[in-house]
Design a protein around this motif. Sequence first.
Motif, PDB file in Angstrom:
ATOM      1  N   GLU A   1      -0.706  -3.684   3.755  1.00  0.00           N
ATOM      2  CA  GLU A   1      -1.492  -4.083   2.591  1.00  0.00           C
ATOM      3  C   GLU A   1      -2.492  -5.182   2.905  1.00  0.00           C
ATOM      4  O   GLU A   1      -3.448  -5.379   2.151  1.00  0.00           O
ATOM      5  CB  GLU A   1      -0.555  -4.537   1.467  1.00  0.00           C
ATOM      6  CG  GLU A   1       0.232  -3.387   0.851  1.00  0.00           C
ATOM      7  CD  GLU A   1       1.301  -3.844  -0.113  1.00  0.00           C
ATOM      8  OE1 GLU A   1       1.878  -2.986  -0.795  1.00  0.00           O
ATOM      9  OE2 GLU A   1       1.566  -5.061  -0.170  1.00  0.00           O
TER      10      GLU A   1
ATOM     11  N   VAL B   1      -2.058   1.659  -2.596  1.00  0.00           N
ATOM     12  CA  VAL B   1      -2.039   1.766  -1.138  1.00  0.00           C
ATOM     13  C   VAL B   1      -1.216   2.974  -0.722  1.00  0.00           C
ATOM     14  O   VAL B   1      -1.599   3.739   0.176  1.00  0.00           O
ATOM     15  CB  VAL B   1      -1.454   0.480  -0.509  1.00  0.00           C
ATOM     16  CG1 VAL B   1      -1.437   0.588   1.008  1.00  0.00           C
ATOM     17  CG2 VAL B   1      -2.260  -0.737  -0.941  1.00  0.00           C
TER      18      VAL B   1
ATOM     19  N   ASP C   1      -5.185  -2.416  -4.763  1.00  0.00           N
ATOM     20  CA  ASP C   1      -5.293  -2.563  -3.320  1.00  0.00           C
ATOM     21  C   ASP C   1      -6.298  -3.661  -3.021  1.00  0.00           C
ATOM     22  O   ASP C   1      -7.436  -3.617  -3.495  1.00  0.00           O
ATOM     23  CB  ASP C   1      -5.740  -1.225  -2.717  1.00  0.00           C
ATOM     24  CG  ASP C   1      -5.886  -1.272  -1.208  1.00  0.00           C
ATOM     25  OD1 ASP C   1      -5.592  -2.320  -0.609  1.00  0.00           O
ATOM     26  OD2 ASP C   1      -6.300  -0.251  -0.630  1.00  0.00           O
TER      27      ASP C   1
END
Length: 453
Positions: A46, A76, A276
Amino acid sequence: MVESVPNEATEKDISALNTALEEERMGEVTRIINGIPGAEVALFLESLPGEKRNAVWDLVDDASQGDVLVSLHDEVRDNLIEGMDTEQLVEATRDLDLDDMADIIVDLPEEVSNQLILSMDKASRELLDQVLSYPEDSAGGLMNPEVVTVRSDVSVEVVKRYFQFRGVLPTPVGDLFVVGRKGHYKGRVPIATLLTCDPKTPIKDIMDEDALAIPAKTPASEVAQDFEHNDWISAPVVDDKNKLIGRITIDDVVDVIREEAERSVMRMAGLNEEGDMFAPILTSSKRRAIWLGINLLTVLMAAFAIGFFEETLQKVTALAILMPVVASMGGIAGSQTLTLMIRGMATGQVGSGNIKDLLGREFMIGVINSILWAVVLASLTAFWFKNWDISVVIAMALAVNLVAGALAGVVIPVMLRRMSIDPAIAGGVVLTTVTDIVGYVSFLAFGTWLLLG
């Protein structure tokens, strides 16, 4: 979803990974990435932009990919799933625990989810269906349906032999749950009690019949409160007929608490908590543009209020210099109260029974602080502008806005909740609008009255 909290060991691993990746030592990256827990791998992924993330993901062992996918934020995870074929996804997720499977299966392509369901035995499919029948943010959606139960009419010795026969117990073990012949929940037995009492003791003599179970439809936030208040390690989950259908463990609750905290922080800025960090620029710009538009409307409302006093501002320029001070101080006072209210609502400490008491308390705090800081600001203003009339104006306006901010900090979240609007999302914007308008109008109105009247 299981998330990782950065600690000293995690930060060391991620630092080593960043260094190896930057120096393009991919063999070292592969060694480290496959030697740490899946939640840490997810945290590292991430933190990477798209191309680097995909390159590192390709290095993760097939056997570990399922644990990593479960630990990732939704956005993600979806991006990585899009780049995997059906065979890869089935192989990565087939061995997940049922509660983790329930978390991820709704995000998988239909072909993959169908193959996974067909590969399960009938009992596992029924348990998975049971979890999926409840909302994700409820006790039923949070629970693990695989639970070890004991009967009240057997002895401790029989239970111990049964455990030895099984060989493996679900972790963390927590308490044992006692059920009747038809699976109805009857009570719980602490594992410490089981291990220390006489083997011939009947389970019914050591079980806690007053230990309540959690109804499957209970919101996850209330489950977290129950664990906190009762110091539970695990808790039984029952359906509408009091039949034991699963259990929730402390590691699941830690995830809920962390997600609630993250959600509150992100929502106060109008952002998606599942976003994200390296989402496409246009996508992120669109999300933030909506919130900026809402804030622009509130600012224009304050500017419109100021417009009524254009003549006053032209004649007394000192007011234009000092005007932001009043609005800012009121906003800060209101934000302090608003934060306490939102936290209190989230933890169950604020309810209809104590709103009047809280309102009175915050009013008195606002009055005390308004007197204190009105005197301080008036003194500084008199020293700066050599004009006591302006000092009186700003002192009166500050007193009004500090009290207004404190009261608004209590009233706004209560009103928003009654309107089914999350105070964490809209509370800050509404509060800022109130304190800006009250601050500007009171300051300019007092200025017009005392200086130009």
